[in-house]
Design an enzyme around this catalytic site. Structure first.
Site, PDB file in Angstrom:
ATOM      1  N   LYS A  33      37.503  56.851  41.272  1.00 17.50           N
ATOM      2  CA  LYS A  33      36.626  56.052  42.135  1.00 17.50           C
ATOM      3  C   LYS A  33      36.891  54.567  41.897  1.00 17.50           C
ATOM      4  CE  LYS A  33      32.853  56.144  38.752  1.00 17.50           C
ATOM      5  NZ  LYS A  33      31.421  56.417  38.516  1.00 17.50           N
ATOM      6  N   ARG A 129      18.772  58.937  37.162  1.00 17.04           N
ATOM      7  CA  ARG A 129      19.427  58.145  38.195  1.00 17.04           C
ATOM      8  C   ARG A 129      19.401  58.988  39.469  1.00 17.04           C
ATOM      9  NH1 ARG A 129      25.331  55.932  36.679  1.00 17.04           N
ATOM     10  NH2 ARG A 129      25.751  58.165  36.916  1.00 17.04           N
ATOM     11  N   TYR A 258      36.331  22.314  31.835  1.00 18.69           N
ATOM     12  CA  TYR A 258      35.005  22.008  32.344  1.00 18.69           C
ATOM     13  C   TYR A 258      33.960  22.040  31.232  1.00 18.69           C
ATOM     14  CZ  TYR A 258      36.670  22.614  37.161  1.00 18.69           C
ATOM     15  OH  TYR A 258      37.327  22.490  38.357  1.00 18.69           O
ATOM     16  N   MET A 306      38.665  28.781  37.789  1.00 16.23           N
ATOM     17  CA  MET A 306      38.907  29.738  38.866  1.00 16.23           C
ATOM     18  C   MET A 306      40.325  30.297  38.834  1.00 16.23           C
ATOM     19  SD  MET A 306      38.484  29.258  42.994  1.00 16.23           S
ATOM     20  CE  MET A 306      36.721  28.992  42.893  1.00 16.23           C
TER      21      MET A 306
END
Length: 362
Positions: A33, A129, A258, A306
């Site tokens: 999956k 679930r 950053y 990024m």
């Protein structure tokens, strides 16, 4: 061409599938999956098709992609069907289907399918679930038999805490499952990757058609947060790699990236790598997360951007522009990166995007 890429070792994938069979002594549905956990569902299914007893996916869209690629044999829909109008497609493409809710039972009884379905009847033994309540399980089984629309039924449940090797919850769930299914003569499937690897003491009914559902172990990552003997035999399938595209020589006291999350404490040689969170590398991976440069271990420094991240080359004088960087793979385990980034290997693999997948050992 941008050098970021993911190498997929199909021979390692086959090795891990055979390990699941060896460890369980059972037939195994290869769980592919979510695009085979980011490894490419079609290519992984093609690599396993000769050996696999079948495949498992989340939904019919994933199953149809495999059928369109020529993948035959059993394909199980782990979440079953979401709408009753999927049943004709399930019949047409000979898919196996999990039934976990009363409304799905109703839909099968009302359906006009002419070819009997293969159903995996799911019990909620404590995961809470999806799954039928244990007290409703026997009746659901009998309804499916009486419907005339089902040919084969496998009994299934799912462990919530099998990745915790010192937790008794799996044994409690198994006892609940066995009690609620007592007297039903049908194949059984309860074991996922951590149960296959870490819980050999779980005693299931003696059934020759017992099934296991290996997922994360197929891709060579351990589901555990501690060393475990069987998991140590897994072979990593994905190697995420790139190259150094720039080198900076900084004196002590200089910030990198950053937010100045890293400030050099000594003269530091900084390598810039073409890899970032847009590729799926975790943005929140901290300074100190392991990487390998030309086969030598070092670490991430500063905040992940990024498209780029930075690594410490100070103690690796023979590395530089063009050096190969392994972000995770056979030397830097995905589980170690995940632990540093406070996540799990499943998420690392599934978040992968933009980088091309290159297949080896096909």
């Amino acid at each position: 061409m941008r050098p970021a890429r993911a190498l997929i070792d199909l021979q390692a994938l086959r090795h891990n599938y055979q390990l699941a069979r060896e460890a369980s002594g059972a037939r195994a549905l290869a769980v592919i999956k979510a695009d085979a956990y980011g490894h490419g569902a079609v290519r992984c299914a093609q690599a396993l098709q000769r050996d696999a007893d079948g495949f498992a996916v989340a939904c019919i869209e994933e199953a149809l992609q495999l059928r369109e690629a020529g993948i035959g044999g059993p394909i199980l829909l782990l979440e079953g069907f979401f709408e009753a109008d999927e049943l004709p497609l399930i019949e047409q493409h000979e898919l196996w289907c999990v039934v976990h809710s009363p409304w799905q039972l109703d839909a099968i009884e009302r359906s006009a399918v002419r070819r009997p379905l293969t159903v995996w009847l799911k019990m909620d033994s404590g995961m809470h679930r999806v799954g039928l309540h244990p007290t409703a399980y026997q009746a659901a089984y009998q309804r499916l038999l009486a419907s005339g629309r089902v040919a084969n039924i496998t009994l299934m449940s799912h462990f919530a805490r099998a990745d915790e090797l010192d937790c008794p919850r799996s044994e409690e769930q198994l006892a609940m499952f066995q009690h609620a299914s007592q007297g039903i003569a049908a194949p059984v499937s309860v074991r996922n990757s951590p149960a296959v690897l870490g819980w050999p003491q779980l005693e299931l009914k003696e059934q020759p058609s017992d099934w296991v559902r290996p997922g994360i172990m197929l891709y060579g990552a351990t589901p555990f947060d501690q060393a475990q003997a069987m998991a140590a035999r897994l072979q990593p399938v994905m190697t995420l790699e790139s190259k150094i595209i720039s080198v900076r020589e900084l004196p002590a006291g200089e910030p990198v990236g950053y937010g100045a999350r890293f400030v050099s404490e000594r003269p530091t040689r900084v390598g810039v790598v073409a890899m970032g969170y847009a590729d799926g590398y975790p943005r929140h991976a901290p300074t100190g997360t392991p990487v390998a440069v030309d086969g030598q271990l070092t670490w991430l420094i500063g905040r992940v951007s990024m498209d780029m991240l930075t690594v410490d080359l100070t103690d690796l004088p023979h590395t530089g522009l063009g050096s190969r960087v392994e972000l995770w793979g056979k030397q830097v385990l995905a589980s170690d990166v995940a632990q540093q980034a406070d996540t799990i290997p499943y998420q690392l693999f599934c978040n992968l995007k933009r980088v091309p997948l290159l297949y080896l050992g096909g």
